[in-house]
Design a protein around this motif. Structure first.
Motif, PDB file in Angstrom:
ATOM      1  N   MET A   1      -2.186  -0.102   6.880  1.00 17.05           N
ATOM      2  CA  MET A   1      -1.084   0.490   6.125  1.00 17.05           C
ATOM      3  C   MET A   1      -0.944  -0.249   4.801  1.00 17.05           C
ATOM      4  SD  MET A   1       2.917   0.886   7.222  1.00 17.05           S
ATOM      5  CE  MET A   1       2.834  -0.696   8.003  1.00 17.05           C
ATOM      6  N   ARG A   3       1.351  -1.428   2.929  1.00 19.48           N
ATOM      7  CA  ARG A   3       2.752  -1.850   2.834  1.00 19.48           C
ATOM      8  C   ARG A   3       2.860  -3.158   2.077  1.00 19.48           C
ATOM      9  NH1 ARG A   3       5.961  -2.895   8.323  1.00 19.48           N
ATOM     10  NH2 ARG A   3       4.670  -4.772   8.353  1.00 19.48           N
ATOM     11  N   ASN A 184       6.315  11.147   3.426  1.00 13.87           N
ATOM     12  CA  ASN A 184       5.046  10.442   3.649  1.00 13.87           C
ATOM     13  C   ASN A 184       3.894  10.962   2.785  1.00 13.87           C
ATOM     14  OD1 ASN A 184       6.075   8.617   5.469  1.00 13.87           O
ATOM     15  ND2 ASN A 184       5.493   9.792   7.284  1.00 13.87           N
ATOM     16  N   GLU A 212      10.964   5.112  17.236  1.00 14.43           N
ATOM     17  CA  GLU A 212      11.167   5.733  15.931  1.00 14.43           C
ATOM     18  C   GLU A 212      12.400   6.624  15.900  1.00 14.43           C
ATOM     19  OE1 GLU A 212       7.411   7.629  15.500  1.00 14.43           O
ATOM     20  OE2 GLU A 212       6.476   5.883  14.547  1.00 14.43           O
ATOM     21  N   ARG A 218      11.193   3.726  10.584  1.00 15.35           N
ATOM     22  CA  ARG A 218       9.838   3.468  11.069  1.00 15.35           C
ATOM     23  C   ARG A 218       8.925   4.679  10.867  1.00 15.35           C
ATOM     24  NH1 ARG A 218       8.986  -0.981  14.568  1.00 15.35           N
ATOM     25  NH2 ARG A 218       7.184   0.123  15.420  1.00 15.35           N
ATOM     26  N   GLN A 221       5.705   6.220   6.796  1.00 16.97           N
ATOM     27  CA  GLN A 221       4.366   5.607   6.711  1.00 16.97           C
ATOM     28  C   GLN A 221       3.554   6.446   5.731  1.00 16.97           C
ATOM     29  OE1 GLN A 221       3.842   2.861   8.343  1.00 16.97           O
ATOM     30  NE2 GLN A 221       5.498   2.846   9.837  1.00 16.97           N
ATOM     31  N   LEU A 226       3.602   1.900   0.100  1.00 16.45           N
ATOM     32  CA  LEU A 226       4.924   1.710   0.695  1.00 16.45           C
ATOM     33  C   LEU A 226       5.449   0.346   0.261  1.00 16.45           C
ATOM     34  CD1 LEU A 226       7.289   2.393   2.580  1.00 16.45           C
ATOM     35  CD2 LEU A 226       5.924   1.480   4.488  1.00 16.45           C
TER      36      LEU A 226
END
Length: 241
Positions: A1, A3, A184, A212, A218, A221, A226
């Motif tokens: 991810m 992030r 997303n 979630e 959460r 994504q 992110l």
């Protein structure tokens, strides 16, 4: 991810870093695509950010403003996210009226307004049904219950996976919100979160495993970047896994 998490010393630093990132993303988007699309968050935290953007010398005709969610109240209502952004930013700059894509809230039925806004978005982005266009930046806040936009814990809005916009509910107060798949699809999603009251929710959002439906943030994504920008009060104990 993809992030990235940054904990800033205080709210002033949080806003300054948020502004820096938005301006950088804007420059790239305009260079690559000739316009910049941004969806705004409501709440008190981003207000000084909007005030800071209003002070910039920017190509306003190339900037298109949307909202990630809206309370189902008239645009001049004190609780309106649109009203807050207009007073802090949009009323103070030469942005064309047609570049402001507010969520309709005066059809008498949030479901009708949500469908209308979905159509407006699809026409703007030239997006066919079943596809999810990409905004350049979506700004999000997070509540102390880990909700974001108007995606509240254990609500029907969390189950909507085939639309851009749906009705969100908090208690008996109806809202209109981007769906999590639409969020997303963004090139960049940026959470801007402040306050010690957010610590328990952040711990669950960043935990390796959590529900979630209970902690809706959460679900965010994105396919793009992110960013979690936190002030020290919110982020001092965040464990990044």
């Amino acid at each position: 991810m993809n992030r990235k998490v940054e904990v800033l010393t205080n709210q002033t630093a949080l806003i300054a870093r948020s502004l820096e990132l938005i301006l950088a993303k804007m420059q790239i988007a305009i260079a690559q695509r000739g316009r910049f699309t941004i969806a705004l968050a409501g709440g008190s935290t981003p207000k000084p950010l909007y005030e800071a953007i209003a002070q910039q010398n920017l190509p306003w005709d190339k900037i298109h403003v949307f909202w990630g969610d809206e309370r189902y109240v008239p645009p001049n209502h004190p609780d309106s996210n649109e009203r807050m952004a207009r007073l802090a930013w949009l009323d103070h700059v030469a942005i064309p009226a047609e570049n402001i894509h507010a969520i309709p809230t005066q059809d008498g039925d949030p479901a009708i307004s949500a469908a209308k806004h979905e159509q407006q978005l699809r026409e703007f982005f030239q997006s066919a049904p079943g596809t999810f266009p990409s905004l350049d930046v979506i700004l999000l806040g997070m509540g102390d219950d880990a909700h974001t936009a108007s995606l509240f814990p254990h609500t029907e809005a969390l189950k909507v996976g085939d639309r851009l916009v749906t009705v969100g509910n908090k208690d008996e107060n109806q809202r209109i919100t981007f769906t999590y798949p639409f969020i997303n699809a963004a090139h960049c999603v940026m959470f801007v979160v402040a306050g010690a009251n957010k610590k328990p929710a952040l711990a669950q959002v960043f935990a390796p495993v959590a529900d979630e439906s209970t902690y809706p943030s959460r679900l965010i994504q994105p396919q793009g970047e992110l960013w979690w920008l936190l002030d020290a009060a919110a982020g001092s104990e965040v464990q990044i896994n």
